[in-house]
Design a protein around this motif. Structure first.
Motif, mmCIF file in Angstrom:
data_model
loop_
_atom_site.group_PDB
_atom_site.id
_atom_site.type_symbol
_atom_site.label_atom_id
_atom_site.label_comp_id
_atom_site.label_asym_id
_atom_site.label_seq_id
_atom_site.Cartn_x
_atom_site.Cartn_y
_atom_site.Cartn_z
ATOM 1 N N GLN A 87 -5.130 -0.419 7.806
ATOM 2 C CA GLN A 87 -4.071 -0.910 6.928
ATOM 3 C C GLN A 87 -3.337 -2.048 7.632
ATOM 4 O O GLN A 87 -3.044 -1.977 8.824
ATOM 5 C CB GLN A 87 -3.095 0.211 6.587
ATOM 6 C CG GLN A 87 -2.090 -0.215 5.537
ATOM 7 C CD GLN A 87 -1.139 0.906 5.123
ATOM 8 O OE1 GLN A 87 -1.461 2.091 5.285
ATOM 9 N NE2 GLN A 87 0.017 0.532 4.611
ATOM 10 N N VAL A 144 -5.448 -3.311 2.645
ATOM 11 C CA VAL A 144 -6.328 -2.458 3.447
ATOM 12 C C VAL A 144 -7.600 -3.248 3.747
ATOM 13 O O VAL A 144 -8.251 -3.759 2.833
ATOM 14 C CB VAL A 144 -6.687 -1.156 2.693
ATOM 15 C CG1 VAL A 144 -7.572 -0.273 3.570
ATOM 16 C CG2 VAL A 144 -5.423 -0.411 2.273
ATOM 17 N N ASP A 179 -10.232 6.453 1.923
ATOM 18 C CA ASP A 179 -11.375 5.641 2.351
ATOM 19 C C ASP A 179 -12.655 6.456 2.547
ATOM 20 O O ASP A 179 -13.599 5.996 3.181
ATOM 21 C CB ASP A 179 -11.029 4.847 3.614
ATOM 22 C CG ASP A 179 -10.662 5.756 4.778
ATOM 23 O OD1 ASP A 179 -10.760 6.988 4.643
ATOM 24 O OD2 ASP A 179 -10.264 5.207 5.826
ATOM 25 N N VAL A 220 0.858 -1.185 0.000
ATOM 26 C CA VAL A 220 0.000 0.000 0.000
ATOM 27 C C VAL A 220 0.890 1.230 0.000
ATOM 28 O O VAL A 220 1.790 1.348 0.834
ATOM 29 C CB VAL A 220 -0.894 0.016 1.257
ATOM 30 C CG1 VAL A 220 -1.764 1.278 1.274
ATOM 31 C CG2 VAL A 220 -1.735 -1.241 1.322
ATOM 32 N N TRP A 275 -1.006 1.681 -5.060
ATOM 33 C CA TRP A 275 -0.090 0.598 -4.693
ATOM 34 C C TRP A 275 1.346 0.956 -5.031
ATOM 35 O O TRP A 275 1.607 1.642 -6.015
ATOM 36 C CB TRP A 275 -0.482 -0.700 -5.401
ATOM 37 C CG TRP A 275 -1.887 -1.120 -5.115
ATOM 38 C CD1 TRP A 275 -2.988 -0.945 -5.908
ATOM 39 C CD2 TRP A 275 -2.360 -1.765 -3.925
ATOM 40 N NE1 TRP A 275 -4.111 -1.455 -5.301
ATOM 41 C CE2 TRP A 275 -3.762 -1.960 -4.078
ATOM 42 C CE3 TRP A 275 -1.747 -2.205 -2.741
ATOM 43 C CZ2 TRP A 275 -4.551 -2.557 -3.096
ATOM 44 C CZ3 TRP A 275 -2.531 -2.809 -1.766
ATOM 45 C CH2 TRP A 275 -3.914 -2.977 -1.946
ATOM 46 N N VAL A 313 -7.135 2.717 -3.508
ATOM 47 C CA VAL A 313 -5.807 2.418 -2.977
ATOM 48 C C VAL A 313 -4.761 2.670 -4.049
ATOM 49 O O VAL A 313 -4.940 2.281 -5.213
ATOM 50 C CB VAL A 313 -5.703 0.953 -2.504
ATOM 51 C CG1 VAL A 313 -4.370 0.722 -1.775
ATOM 52 C CG2 VAL A 313 -6.864 0.571 -1.606
ATOM 53 N N SER A 363 -0.735 4.511 -0.535
ATOM 54 C CA SER A 363 -1.667 5.379 0.189
ATOM 55 C C SER A 363 -3.080 4.922 -0.136
ATOM 56 O O SER A 363 -3.298 4.177 -1.095
ATOM 57 C CB SER A 363 -1.485 6.823 -0.276
ATOM 58 O OG SER A 363 -1.832 6.913 -1.646
ATOM 59 N N PHE A 364 -4.026 5.329 0.665
ATOM 60 C CA PHE A 364 -5.413 4.994 0.322
ATOM 61 C C PHE A 364 -6.369 6.076 0.788
ATOM 62 O O PHE A 364 -6.086 6.836 1.707
ATOM 63 C CB PHE A 364 -5.802 3.616 0.866
ATOM 64 C CG PHE A 364 -5.891 3.514 2.366
ATOM 65 C CD1 PHE A 364 -7.115 3.674 3.015
ATOM 66 C CD2 PHE A 364 -4.756 3.231 3.121
ATOM 67 C CE1 PHE A 364 -7.191 3.562 4.398
ATOM 68 C CE2 PHE A 364 -4.840 3.112 4.499
ATOM 69 C CZ PHE A 364 -6.051 3.282 5.149
#
Ligand code: FES
Ligand code: FES
Lengths: 736, 155
Positions: free
Chosen positions: A270, A275, A256, A251, A296, A294, A253-254
């Motif tokens: 995470q 995630v 949500d 990951v 990657w 997400v 960043s994500f």
């Protein structure tokens, strides 16, 4: 070996029932409650009608029910039925009084004696338990008979037990239930096998007999059998995970925001694997996961594709292997003097297990304990892995096993991958709620741990009579064990036995044999897949030997027989299958018949396959006649079912299954792209067993290896075309 | 609130209308005999009867079934069950069809629906059952059990 040693599999235990208690208390804290009950507690338990422990494998209730503690996961292969049969046989019990429950994680009591660790696989369930469970049954029986003899004031030897009813010539009569309490307080008989002898096979009433129905028949036909997917704990959250699209991805960043808006989504965390979206219901968790964005990080990911892998493997088998798995005689000399040399190259793709129930695991993590509920296949790996993740002691990790909706090897993983993932999630939410990790079908298909891809190259020399004198066999592919905690144990001199099994122990009498291996490193996790190395080695050996027979102008069955003179079990299976199939009959144009025989997991299975080339050039598999040499048959119908299922499982893969990667991403997802065998593909399967009084050997897997080569040989017979690359896919054929 | 009729019992559920019936049955109503295998109408593990016809619950929004009668495996084999359900269950047990068992609720639902029409031959069975995957490949026994159930229904 004493009885106690036989029950404990040679573990040092003291010679009273108390000995079991001590062991249970040592490693299975809080699990083996019944074992720790003193006589007083036992009496109250008995008053409540609870089951009373006679040994780690047998409990008897005052109401007469006999509960067998099953140390193996039952993923469909039927060990629950088989193990209950062994106990019922030795106890002279009635089949209707038998109950079963899965054993907790406790390797001291419940190790697979073939592994010296607790786990299920390698078609060992019945073979390793054969003496252990019968001993447990015979011991419990002896204790019950002694209790009756004491009460009736008669000699034990005068008591007869039939269908769970004890009788004495004086007319006295009683049930196991009546004597359960008194008997459970007696010391277990100790000493040699002679003191509590097994039944003579001639007296078997259940083992080997027809008509004994599977013990899980009822609960699996009324919707009540509980699988992991069905487990619901108070306050439990369902977790669905966004996994990286490439193996080894991470990951970056994500976002949500959208996922959080989904009604029912409670937490998003995470974890190292991706995630996780946790929600009150499965659908909310799936919807939440779908709404996640997400990014990657593929820096460390495997980004190559299947074409690269196969090219690499083909290249590797064009050169000498980096390790030698087997060398007998001198192949070079054999080639020098050969009348004919035949060479062929083969390739095999990645395969997914695709169990009907996608992977899942329930974890209830507390401050000083973790309780897991799932179809546990490898407790001795999973328990310490969970302990390491959580910082708990292994004995603080308890495992409750439930029915598994198939596995085919996928639930026994040296890295405990999906179990670890569930625990990571529970840890990330600090055990605030029990967690049920659910993989969707796509997660399951794309999740790795595939049957490795392989290339083989074989060069065989025939003498002037057409008999093989030299066989050089090169294999290249990924190792299942390399890089795992089991590598040191399983990889010797650069050879992972699971890459070469089935060739390195070639059954055919070939004077010079050389088997070379090149192990390739690829960042896609691989695993044993129902029948492991035999999935590809059997195909190569059995199509190759067929090719040699044709080159020699000999009948494929007779040719094999000539080379199997010292292999009575192979001969018996092959002969039986050929006979039952009507081998030698002339078939109409457009039809073909092929044969294969292969040993795996100490069993030998021969199959004769009949096919028809359809008007559109496709292949229809009409009939499979199989003969299995599995030693003593414990349940003939379960053996038949396993061969039927093994044929179907192997056939589906041979016809159309392949996991392919492009740029590191798996191209298949659901059953529309990883197409399973369906009922319209299923041939008529007949299964015969070779009579034997030897100890039982496995049957969960051995039905798989012969099907692909027997099919390929049938296609050759009908069309003159050799099948050296699996799967068949959309290929069209023309009959000759 | 959505009003449902499941196995002859009225139930109220408070879920979005587009929630697949599969998850309502399993997660909200505790009817876990109906299984999740693929979620995209490819495997048949989630097969239920909607007004008597086999349907894939994973592709049936719960909002669409408010006026219909839903029968699940639990209802198919209950005390007061349909004769087809009983016959299918008896045949499945007599022939030891199950292995892992995970697909079998769906198989039995499809089979029972098939048996409400004429006595099926192998072709009919393959056509009606082709949407039900069994990874344990119990297909040969499924075929035999459907024939057996048909015989039981005639008797
Ligand atoms: S889960 Fe509905 S068809 Fe597969
Ligand atoms: S019995 Fe296992 S999937 Fe059908």
């Amino acid at each position: 070996m004493t009885i106690q040693e036989r029950i404990s599999g040679g573990q040092p235990v003291s010679t009273s029932r108390r000995g079991f208690l001590a062991i249970a208390g040592g490693a299975g804290v809080g699990l083996m409650i019944g074992f720790k009950a003193g006589p007083a507690e036992a009496a109250t338990e008995a008053a409540k009608g609870a089951a009373l422990e006679f040994n780690p494998f047998v409990k008897v209730s005052p109401n007469g029910a006999i509960t067998v503690v099953v140390k193996h996961l039952d993923m469909g292969q039927g060990p629950t039925t088989g193990l209950a049969t062994l106990i019922a046989e030795e106890m002279d019990a009635d089949w209707s009084q038998m109950r079963t429950e899965f054993a907790p994680a406790n390797a001291n009591l419940y190790a697979n004696l073939a592994f010296k660790a607790q786990g299920t696989g390698g078609s060992t369930a019945m073979a390793n338990s054969w003496e252990q469970y019968r001993t447990a049954g015979a011991t419990a029986r002896a204790m019950l008979v002694k209790a009756a003899a004491d009460k009736w004031q008669v000699a034990q030897g005068e008591i007869v037990v039939d269908k769970g009813v004890l009788t004495h010539p004086s007319g006295k009569k009683g049930t196991y239930g009546e004597f359960a309490e008194a008997a459970s307080k007696l010391p277990a008989p100790v000493g040699s096998a002679q003191q509590t002898p097994f039944k003579d096979p001639s007296k078997f009433k259940l083992i080997g007999k027809e008509g004994l129905h599977r013990i899980d028949n009822d609960s699996k036909t009324d919707g009540t059998a509980i699988y992991t997917q069905d487990v619901k704990l108070p306050n439990m959250l369902v977790a669905v995970v966004a996994h990286p699209p490439k193996f080894g991805g991470k990951v970056k960043s994500f976002d949500d925001a959208e996922a959080k808006k989904v009604k029912g989504v409670e937490k998003i965390v995470q974890i190292p694997q991706g995630v996780a979206v946790l929600a009150k219901s499965t659908w909310a968790a799936i919807s939440g996961r779908n709404a996640l964005k997400v990014e990657w990080d593929d820096a460390g990911a495997e980004s190559r594709g299947s074409e690269d892998f196969l090219a690499m493997a083909r290249d590797a088998v064009s050169k000498p292997g980096t390790a030698t798995a087997k060398k007998t005689g001198d192949v070079d000399k054999g080639f020098e003097g050969a009348a004919k040399v035949i060479e062929a190259e083969f390739t095999f793709p990645y395969l997914a297990h695709a169990p009907m129930e996608p992977l899942n695991c329930v974890v209830d993590l507390k401050k000083d304990s973790a309780h897991l509920i799932y179809g546990a296949q490898f407790q001795s790996i999973d328990q310490p892995t969970v302990a390491a993740i959580t910082g708990l002691k292994p004995e603080q990790v308890t495992i409750e096993t439930v029915w598994a909706g198939g596995s085919f090897g996928r639930r026994a993983v040296p890295t405990a991958d999906y179990v670890a993932e569930a625990v990571m999630i529970a840890k990330a939410i600090e055990g605030s709620n029990p967690v049920k990790l659910v993989w969707t079908r796509e997660d399951d298909t794309k999740g790795g741990y595939y049957r490795p891809f392989y290339a083989h190259k074989v060069k065989a020399a025939l003498d002037k009579d057409g008999m093989p004198v030299a066989w050089l066999h090169r294999i290249a592919g990924q190792s299942i064990f390399a890089g795992t905690a089991l590598e040191a144990m399983a990889v010797k001199d650069g050879v992972d036995e699971t890459s070469v099994e089935g060739v390195s122990n070639l059954a055919y009498a070939v004077p010079s044999l050389q088997v070379e291996l090149t192990t390739l490193k690829v960042g896609v996790p691989v695993l044993w897949w129902r029948s492991v190395g035999h999935t590809h080695t059997a195909h190569v050996v059995e199509t190759m030997i067929d090719e040699l027979a044709h080159a020699a102008g000999k009948d494929p069955v007779e040719y094999r027989m000539a080379l199997l003179k010292d292999k009575p079990r192979h001969l018996a299976a092959l002969k039986l299958a050929a006979e039952k199939a009507g081998w030698g009959e002339k078939l109409a144009k457009g039809r073909g018949r092929g044969v294969a025989v292969h040993e795996s997991f100490n069993s030998v299975v021969a199959q004769v396959v009949d096919i028809t080339i359809k008007p559109d050039g496709g292949v229809k598999v009409d009939r499979v006649v199989a003969a299995a040499e599995v030693g003593t048959v414990i349940n003939p119908d379960v053996v038949r079912a396993q061969v039927e299922g093994g044929v179907g499982f192997g056939l589906g893969a041979a016809l159309r299954n392949a996991i392919t990667l492009k740029g590191g991403e798996v191209q298949q997802g659901n059953f529309d792209t990883y197409k399973p065998l369906r009922i319209s593909d299923m041939p008529h399967v007949e299964v015969y067993t070779v009579p034997s009084t030897a100890n039982p050997t496995g049957i969960g897997e051995p039905g798989v290896p012969p099907i692909a080569p027997a099919l390929a040989n049938a296609i050759f017979a009908a069309t003159g075309k050799r099948i050296r690359d699996l799967p068949l896919g959309e290929q069209k054929f023309q009959s000759v | 609130m959505i009003k449902l009729n499941i196995n002859g019992v009225d139930r109220d559920v408070d879920v979005p209308e587009d929630t697949p019936l599969l998850w309502v049955l399993r997660d909200e109503l505790g009817l876990t005999g109906t299984k999740f295998g693929c979620g995209v109408a490819q495997c048949g593990a989630c097969t239920i009867h909607l007004d008597g016809s086999p349907m894939r619950a994973c592709q049936t929004p719960v909002g669409d079934v408010a006026d219909s009668k839903v029968v699940t495996i639990e209802g198919l084999v209950a005390e007061n069950a349909s004769k087809e359900g009983k016959a299918v269950q008896a045949a499945w047990r007599a022939l030891d069809v199950v292995q892992c068992g995970y697909c079998q609720s769906g198989q039995m639902m499809s089979a029972a629906a098939l048996l409400t029409s004429n006595k099926p031959n192998d072709k009919d069975i393959d056509a009606a059952m082709n949407g039900n995957v069994c990874r344990c490949a119990t297909y040969q026994r499924i075929r035999a059990a459907i024939h057996d159930a048909a015989k039981r229904l005639e008797a």
